[in-house]
Design a protein around this motif. Structure first.
Motif, mmCIF file in Angstrom:
data_model
loop_
_atom_site.group_PDB
_atom_site.id
_atom_site.type_symbol
_atom_site.label_atom_id
_atom_site.label_comp_id
_atom_site.label_asym_id
_atom_site.label_seq_id
_atom_site.Cartn_x
_atom_site.Cartn_y
_atom_site.Cartn_z
ATOM 1 N N ILE A 64 0.923 -1.299 0.110
ATOM 2 C CA ILE A 64 0.029 0.080 0.128
ATOM 3 C C ILE A 64 0.763 1.190 -0.143
ATOM 4 O O ILE A 64 0.458 2.379 -0.753
ATOM 5 C CB ILE A 64 -0.789 0.033 1.316
ATOM 6 N N LEU A 65 1.978 1.219 0.974
ATOM 7 C CA LEU A 65 2.680 2.407 0.863
ATOM 8 C C LEU A 65 3.394 2.881 -0.439
ATOM 9 O O LEU A 65 3.358 4.160 -0.752
ATOM 10 C CB LEU A 65 3.640 2.431 2.076
ATOM 11 N N THR A 66 4.078 1.638 -0.811
ATOM 12 C CA THR A 66 4.877 1.766 -2.383
ATOM 13 C C THR A 66 3.845 2.368 -3.478
ATOM 14 O O THR A 66 4.162 3.104 -4.154
ATOM 15 C CB THR A 66 5.686 0.510 -2.666
ATOM 16 N N ALA A 67 2.591 1.865 -3.140
ATOM 17 C CA ALA A 67 1.465 2.273 -4.292
ATOM 18 C C ALA A 67 1.217 3.515 -4.232
ATOM 19 O O ALA A 67 1.250 4.436 -5.225
ATOM 20 C CB ALA A 67 0.215 1.223 -4.197
ATOM 21 N N VAL A 68 1.166 4.114 -2.962
ATOM 22 C CA VAL A 68 0.830 5.626 -2.720
ATOM 23 C C VAL A 68 1.874 6.489 -3.319
ATOM 24 O O VAL A 68 1.727 7.559 -4.086
ATOM 25 C CB VAL A 68 0.562 5.961 -1.289
ATOM 26 N N VAL A 69 3.158 5.988 -2.897
ATOM 27 C CA VAL A 69 4.545 6.759 -3.258
ATOM 28 C C VAL A 69 4.664 7.044 -4.638
ATOM 29 O O VAL A 69 4.895 7.667 -5.556
ATOM 30 C CB VAL A 69 5.672 6.073 -2.734
ATOM 31 N N ALA A 70 4.250 5.605 -5.616
ATOM 32 C CA ALA A 70 4.390 5.587 -6.919
ATOM 33 C C ALA A 70 3.426 6.503 -7.556
ATOM 34 O O ALA A 70 3.577 7.109 -8.614
ATOM 35 C CB ALA A 70 4.555 4.023 -7.361
ATOM 36 N N ASN A 71 2.086 6.306 -7.107
ATOM 37 C CA ASN A 71 1.173 7.143 -7.784
ATOM 38 C C ASN A 71 1.035 8.681 -7.350
ATOM 39 O O ASN A 71 0.542 9.206 -8.198
ATOM 40 C CB ASN A 71 -0.451 6.495 -7.265
ATOM 41 N N LEU A 72 1.959 9.019 -6.550
ATOM 42 C CA LEU A 72 2.419 10.341 -6.287
ATOM 43 C C LEU A 72 3.544 10.897 -7.168
ATOM 44 O O LEU A 72 3.962 12.163 -7.252
ATOM 45 C CB LEU A 72 2.470 10.641 -4.678
ATOM 46 N N GLY A 73 4.009 10.025 -8.052
ATOM 47 C CA GLY A 73 5.053 10.397 -8.628
ATOM 48 C C GLY A 73 6.469 10.545 -7.936
ATOM 49 O O GLY A 73 7.314 11.024 -8.571
ATOM 50 N N ILE A 74 6.600 9.968 -6.635
ATOM 51 C CA ILE A 74 7.690 10.105 -5.935
ATOM 52 C C ILE A 74 8.824 9.097 -6.699
ATOM 53 O O ILE A 74 10.178 9.391 -6.736
ATOM 54 C CB ILE A 74 7.513 9.617 -4.552
ATOM 55 N N ILE A 75 8.219 7.872 -7.030
ATOM 56 C CA ILE A 75 9.229 6.883 -7.775
ATOM 57 C C ILE A 75 8.514 6.534 -9.084
ATOM 58 O O ILE A 75 7.214 6.690 -9.060
ATOM 59 C CB ILE A 75 9.414 5.767 -6.994
ATOM 60 N N PRO A 76 9.164 5.838 -9.866
ATOM 61 C CA PRO A 76 8.396 5.492 -11.327
ATOM 62 C C PRO A 76 7.386 4.383 -11.045
ATOM 63 O O PRO A 76 7.435 3.820 -10.019
ATOM 64 C CB PRO A 76 9.674 4.940 -12.020
ATOM 65 N N SER A 77 6.381 4.442 -11.917
ATOM 66 C CA SER A 77 5.411 3.730 -11.798
ATOM 67 C C SER A 77 5.626 2.614 -12.832
ATOM 68 O O SER A 77 6.633 2.136 -13.186
ATOM 69 C CB SER A 77 3.916 4.221 -11.841
#
Length: 383
Positions: A38-51
């Motif tokens: 969940i945490l990495t999904a949020v981070v990726a969807n916010l554009g902090i890391i690549p999706s």
């Protein structure tokens, strides 16, 4: 923010945060496994890391090397003679759940008209979902790697997103169902004394020597190299497109039966950490935009996956009820199928069934090895 060091740092920090949340907050019932996703999904969807659509060499490296290594390290904990510790009820419910998942995959392909909707990938998707709902997401990725589904960005990302959503939903369901069904059919299982298993549960922290770490890494890397070589050799000699991950699985299961391997410290820690890295990437691939991007196909993927889980649930809980099994045992066996060993162990803790912690790990580990085999069976034979 596509710098590989940045991406890897964020993934590891997410694991650290998830572990802290699991140990120190009310989110402990969710478990590190689900929190990482969940945490990495949020981070990726916010554009902090690549999706998923942007991808990263870090993701490719984890899929290519870390994911197979996580399978190898976790399977070193599987002792075939220890299956008796799971008990006949737990083992039988787990195998029943595997049957339910396989039937669900076949039914789902028929209901949604898989060949028409998913095209040439319908067999791969059926195998992937069968594998993941028999032993967890490691099997999903093992089969996806073989069929190259990950190269189909939209389809893969959409399937992962739906899979993650349903996996999380089923965790909640298996937490609630024992309590709800217990009011209808009284549980007949007996709680074993926690003293019977005291000192037998895997330690959360292990003292790892350089020797053990070096041997484990050498065995893991060597097994991957040998598996790749043998798979290529079999293909060249006999035309067999044999999955190398099955060779890795077989090697790990064989090595796990030797005393010298059992005495090595750190395999479980390496296994869990590499699994968390793998799951973090799965979270990064849980791209909401991907569902929108594949449009109507997202609905079919959702229906397809929902049917598999629904049939699995009806089979394991329905037959479990008719056989008057302990609802906690049924729920944990189901979670071992759908979520894997970590999820099953987390559920046992959440249900306050300390007596079922060790059995949950044993059958969950069995599913990690068994799910890949059955997934390929469904894809290549039954379909």
């Amino acid at each position: 923010m596509s710098n590989p060091l940045w991406v890897l740092t964020v993934l590891v920090v997410n694991i650290l945060i998830s572990e802290w949340l699991e140990n120190h907050t009310f989110l402990k019932h969710m478990g590190t496994t689900l929190l990482v996703i969940i945490l990495t999904a949020v981070v990726a969807n916010l554009g902090i890391i690549p999706s998923a659509t942007e991808s990263s060499v870090v993701y490719e490296g984890i899929f290519t090397f870390i994911a197979p290594l996580s399978v190898f390290f976790l399977l070193l904990d599987v002792r075939l003679v220890d299956l008796k510790k799971a008990g006949l009820p737990m083992l039988s419910m787990f195998l029943l759940g595997a049957v339910g998942t396989s039937l669900g995959a076949l039914m789902a392909i028929w209901v949604v008209n898989g060949p028409s909707v998913f095209g040439e990938h319908y067999k791969a998707l059926a195998g992937m979902m069968t594998g993941t709902y028999i032993g967890g997401s490691l099997n999903f990725n093992a089969i996806a790697l073989h069929y190259g589904v990950m190269k189909e960005g939209g389809l893969y990302a959409g399937t992962v997103a739906v899979d993650n959503i349903l996996t999380a939903t089923w965790m909640v369901a298996t937490l609630l169902l024992p309590r709800m069904l217990g009011k209808i059919w009284k549980r007949v299982g007996n709680r074993a004394s926690t003293r019977d298993i005291e000192g037998k549960l895997p330690e959360a922290r292990e003292m790892v020597s350089i020797w053990s770490l070096a041997v484990l890494l050498a065995l893991g890397g060597g097994s991957l190299l040998f598996a790749d070589w043998l798979a290529v050799a079999l293909n060249e000699a006999y035309g067999w497109n044999f999955p190398s991950i099955l060779i890795v699985t077989t090697i790990a299961l064989g090595l796990a039966q030797f005393k010298g391997i059992r005495e090595l410290q750190g395999s479980r820690l390496l296994g869990l950490f590499t699994v968390y890295l793998f799951l973090a990437v799965i979270g990064a691939f849980c791209e909401l935009a991907a569902l929108k991007g594949i449009g109507e196909l997202a609905i079919y993927i959702g229906l397809f996956t929902l049917i598999i889980v629904a049939v699995h649930g009806l089979v394991i809980f329905g037959v479990g009820g008719l056989l008057r099994q302990d609802w906690d045992v049924v729920a944990i066996a189901s979670q071992a199928n759908v979520g894997g060993p970590s999820s099953a162990m987390a559920l046992a803790k959440s249900l306050n069934r300390e007596d079922l912690l060790l059995p949950s790990i044993v059958i969950g580990s069995l599913g990690t090895g068994l799910g890949t085999y059955i997934g390929f069976l469904v894809a290549e034979v039954l379909l």
